[in-house]
Design an enzyme around this catalytic site. Structure first.
Site, PDB file in Angstrom:
ATOM      1  N   GLY A 173       5.859   2.540   4.530  1.00  0.00           N
ATOM      2  CA  GLY A 173       5.588   1.679   3.283  1.00  0.00           C
ATOM      3  C   GLY A 173       5.654   0.356   3.609  1.00  0.00           C
ATOM      4  O   GLY A 173       4.612  -0.035   3.946  1.00  0.00           O
ATOM      5  N   ARG A 174       6.719  -0.342   3.669  1.00  0.00           N
ATOM      6  CA  ARG A 174       6.788  -2.028   4.050  1.00  0.00           C
ATOM      7  C   ARG A 174       7.927  -2.240   4.916  1.00  0.00           C
ATOM      8  O   ARG A 174       8.986  -1.523   4.657  1.00  0.00           O
ATOM      9  CB  ARG A 174       6.770  -2.747   2.694  1.00  0.00           C
ATOM     10  CG  ARG A 174       5.363  -2.856   2.206  1.00  0.00           C
ATOM     11  CD  ARG A 174       4.428  -3.870   2.807  1.00  0.00           C
ATOM     12  NE  ARG A 174       3.358  -3.809   2.000  1.00  0.00           N
ATOM     13  CZ  ARG A 174       2.067  -3.019   2.171  1.00  0.00           C
ATOM     14  NH1 ARG A 174       2.344  -1.999   2.766  1.00  0.00           N
ATOM     15  NH2 ARG A 174       1.179  -3.190   1.392  1.00  0.00           N
TER      16      ARG A 174
ATOM     17  N   HIS B 224       0.432  -1.846  11.667  1.00  0.00           N
ATOM     18  CA  HIS B 224       0.399  -2.095  10.173  1.00  0.00           C
ATOM     19  C   HIS B 224      -1.144  -1.544   9.886  1.00  0.00           C
ATOM     20  O   HIS B 224      -1.795  -1.986   9.120  1.00  0.00           O
ATOM     21  CB  HIS B 224       0.592  -3.284   9.541  1.00  0.00           C
ATOM     22  CG  HIS B 224       0.785  -3.232   7.907  1.00  0.00           C
ATOM     23  ND1 HIS B 224       1.484  -4.093   7.270  1.00  0.00           N
ATOM     24  CD2 HIS B 224       0.083  -2.105   6.926  1.00  0.00           C
ATOM     25  CE1 HIS B 224       1.459  -3.777   5.892  1.00  0.00           C
ATOM     26  NE2 HIS B 224       0.638  -2.690   5.855  1.00  0.00           N
TER      27      HIS B 224
ATOM     28  N   GLU C 220       6.050  -9.159  10.418  1.00  0.00           N
ATOM     29  CA  GLU C 220       4.545  -8.885  11.208  1.00  0.00           C
ATOM     30  C   GLU C 220       3.937 -10.126  11.170  1.00  0.00           C
ATOM     31  O   GLU C 220       3.941 -11.080  10.322  1.00  0.00           O
ATOM     32  CB  GLU C 220       3.680  -8.010  10.276  1.00  0.00           C
ATOM     33  CG  GLU C 220       4.296  -6.388   9.787  1.00  0.00           C
ATOM     34  CD  GLU C 220       3.591  -5.834   9.108  1.00  0.00           C
ATOM     35  OE1 GLU C 220       2.581  -6.186   8.593  1.00  0.00           O
ATOM     36  OE2 GLU C 220       4.465  -4.809   8.658  1.00  0.00           O
TER      37      GLU C 220
ATOM     38  N   GLY D 223       5.446   9.210  -4.802  1.00  0.00           N
ATOM     39  CA  GLY D 223       4.162   8.780  -5.574  1.00  0.00           C
ATOM     40  C   GLY D 223       2.735   9.356  -4.932  1.00  0.00           C
ATOM     41  O   GLY D 223       3.118  10.472  -4.327  1.00  0.00           O
ATOM     42  N   SER D 224       1.861   8.779  -4.694  1.00  0.00           N
ATOM     43  CA  SER D 224       0.375   9.297  -4.676  1.00  0.00           C
ATOM     44  C   SER D 224       0.462   9.403  -2.963  1.00  0.00           C
ATOM     45  O   SER D 224      -0.141  10.316  -2.474  1.00  0.00           O
ATOM     46  CB  SER D 224      -0.679   8.271  -4.996  1.00  0.00           C
ATOM     47  OG  SER D 224      -0.439   6.914  -4.804  1.00  0.00           O
ATOM     48  N   ILE D 225       1.257   8.535  -2.235  1.00  0.00           N
ATOM     49  CA  ILE D 225       1.264   8.843  -1.000  1.00  0.00           C
ATOM     50  C   ILE D 225       2.442   9.938  -0.411  1.00  0.00           C
ATOM     51  O   ILE D 225       2.161  10.877   0.228  1.00  0.00           O
ATOM     52  CB  ILE D 225       1.453   7.570  -0.108  1.00  0.00           C
ATOM     53  CG1 ILE D 225       0.499   6.538  -0.083  1.00  0.00           C
ATOM     54  CG2 ILE D 225       1.800   7.626   1.387  1.00  0.00           C
ATOM     55  CD1 ILE D 225       0.534   5.222   0.353  1.00  0.00           C
TER      56      ILE D 225
ATOM     57  N   ARG E  40      12.351   7.008  -7.996  1.00  0.00           N
ATOM     58  CA  ARG E  40      13.023   6.100  -9.207  1.00  0.00           C
ATOM     59  C   ARG E  40      13.681   7.110 -10.309  1.00  0.00           C
ATOM     60  O   ARG E  40      14.825   7.218 -10.729  1.00  0.00           O
ATOM     61  CB  ARG E  40      12.220   5.031  -9.794  1.00  0.00           C
ATOM     62  CG  ARG E  40      12.291   3.938  -9.128  1.00  0.00           C
ATOM     63  CD  ARG E  40      11.197   2.901  -9.695  1.00  0.00           C
ATOM     64  NE  ARG E  40       9.808   3.352  -9.680  1.00  0.00           N
ATOM     65  CZ  ARG E  40       8.656   3.030  -9.809  1.00  0.00           C
ATOM     66  NH1 ARG E  40       8.641   1.770 -10.389  1.00  0.00           N
ATOM     67  NH2 ARG E  40       7.581   3.600  -9.334  1.00  0.00           N
TER      68      ARG E  40
END
Lengths: 320, 320
Positions: free
Chosen positions: B236-237, B284, B266, B158-160, B180
């Site tokens: 990401g996460r 983060h 976190e 994506g954009s990142i 995806r």
């Protein structure tokens, strides 16, 4: 059994340590540091017929050393920088010198960008913060600063500096440079002096070699011109910066931070830097990846083999 | 005196803390965490008429929270990720959501590259080595590994992810990705699954958002496919990786290293990671530079102002 060509080594050389077996299948090494004799006596006793030297940064090949080695015709250094070799004396004595050419350039450039990101984005200090278990108790850590948009000044737009520029373009930096002379093949803005470059930049990246002209080139005045928001990255040689002044500027907040791979008196690093969060320190390793070291070994062997079989050297240092 | 539009804030929000004065000149903030009442009671008492919420990652905007806020029509989050917001419930209730759009993308991408360089080139561990005063006594530190030539797999282009790719091209990496769906506008090689991507790469960089599909996507099998020389960077996460398995793989040498800006729980980081030299840990902070935070503040204000004056939102999250 064929007698292997002799190569003199004055002090331990990384390549020889890492590739000892492969090296010793091709050459017979005279290791001065393994002898109980003082070096001068060792040279007088053992090295009268030796034609080639293998050396590394930090092993001075001075006119005094060379005066004890009348048969030497080649000095091979495992590094790109040749400031440890008295080149004038080599040229006078018609001794050839080879270096690692551009083998390390990409890795050094990568390290320059890596240290700049580490300083701007607080990568090492935040890593310390987490390892100290401080995150759950303190949300208050300073923000980093964005790389994109920074005005980056490259000092020395040679094979390393131009690779630093290429990388930083991809991050959206505005790049300018200073160099012995303006280069026609680059779109980057040229400043004739490092002082003017510093006045117009947020970041200085030192990519030049150490010469009489570049020694202490980054002095108090240049750091003042760079200013309180300025960052210095040194992937060149330690003495390009006046280290005492650098420490003072960092302690007093006259500049914002530094990433240092090289120092004036390696392996000694000014202890005042150990407590600073805006500094990233590296033990002269910018050039040393597994991949580059293997390439450097292959190049050193190729130069020695070419020399002993009378063929042209692969990476001779040119007498400019 | 004009009454300022009310905005509800459930837990501290970085932007509000950093730009409190500017924010409070434009909006009146109802701060739930400053009230001695339990949140539910606070909402029932004070927030019946509030139309907008300002929130941050880690503040769950659940259907339960929304059920106490019948007048809410807008949720503004200061982040790009919206996994803390029950989007389905928002769509059902016709509540708009805005995020930080691409404000943080460049900085997150920079951090991905910075952490990758830090892991490969041992920047943080060598910095620790020097600060420990060890250099003069020990020349033996492991070599780093070259970034150029590495096969890097981007998870989520994506954009990142696309900005990570652009940067790594300049370092000479070979880039492939999974997403995806296959993207027509990129030259990078597409793999339909993360397992196939891992099997063909030295490095995985996680740039996707957290969804039911990506939760624990990086599991034991994917790490085994990446292999003992493999490195994982997570910008990401946290829950995209099965963190327990990651710790196990790092401790057992099943993968070579990791750069982690995010974690499953976190601000808690698995303590087993604190002693590892091949890991770089970050609290983060990939998104948070001074420059990006200012942009995010300006965007949040613009979204709230647009909403309260009946104009189109600037960065609405689209119901796909």
């Amino acid at each position: 059994m064929v007698e292997l060509p002799q190569v003199l080594v004055l002090r331990p050389v990384l390549l020889l340590k890492m590739f000892e077996k492969q090296f010793q299948s091709k050459f017979s090494f005279l290791k001065a540091w393994e002898s109980p004799m003082p070096t001068t006596l060792f040279l007088k006793t053992h090295a009268q017929s030796v034609k080639a030297i293998l050396c590394t940064a930090g092993t001075p090949i001075t006119s005094d050393v060379l005066s004890h080695l009348p048969a030497v015709q080649l000095v091979v250094t495992e590094n790109t920088g040749v400031d440890h070799i008295d080149l004038q004396e080599c040229w006078r004595l018609k001794i050839s010198v080879t270096n690692a050419a551009t083998v390390f350039c990409e890795d050094v450039a990568d390290m320059g960008v890596g240290m700049l990101l580490a300083v701007l984005r607080r990568i090492c200090s935040d890593d310390r913060f987490l390892r100290g278990g401080l995150w759950p108790n303190s949300g208050d850590i300073p923000l980093g600063s964005k790389l994109g948009g920074k005005r980056v000044g490259i000092v020395g737009l040679g094979s390393i500096g131009s690779k630093v520029g290429k990388r930083l373009e991809a991050f959206g930096c505005n790049i300018s440079y200073t160099s012995r002379k303006k280069k026609s093949e680059t779109p980057y803005l040229f400043y004739p002096t490092v002082h003017e470059l510093a006045s117009n930049c947020n970041v200085l990246i030192l990519c030049c070699s150490l010469t009489d002209q570049t020694r202490h080139m980054i002095n108090k005045e240049v750091m003042a011109a760079l200013g309180k928001e300025g960052i210095i990255i040194n992937i060149g040689r330690g003495p390009i910066i006046d280290e005492k002044e650098l420490v003072k500027c960092l302690l007093e907040g006259q500049i914002a931070g530094a990433g240092l791979d090289v120092f004036e008196n390696e392996p000694y690093v000014p202890k005042e830097l150990f407590g600073l969060e805006n500094v990233v320190l590296s033990p002269h390793r910018a050039a040393f990846t597994e991949e580059a070291i293997l390439n450097a070994f292959q190049l050193a062997v190729a130069n020695l083999e070419a020399f002993f079989s009378g063929k042209p050297l692969l990476s001779p240092v040119i007498n400019e």
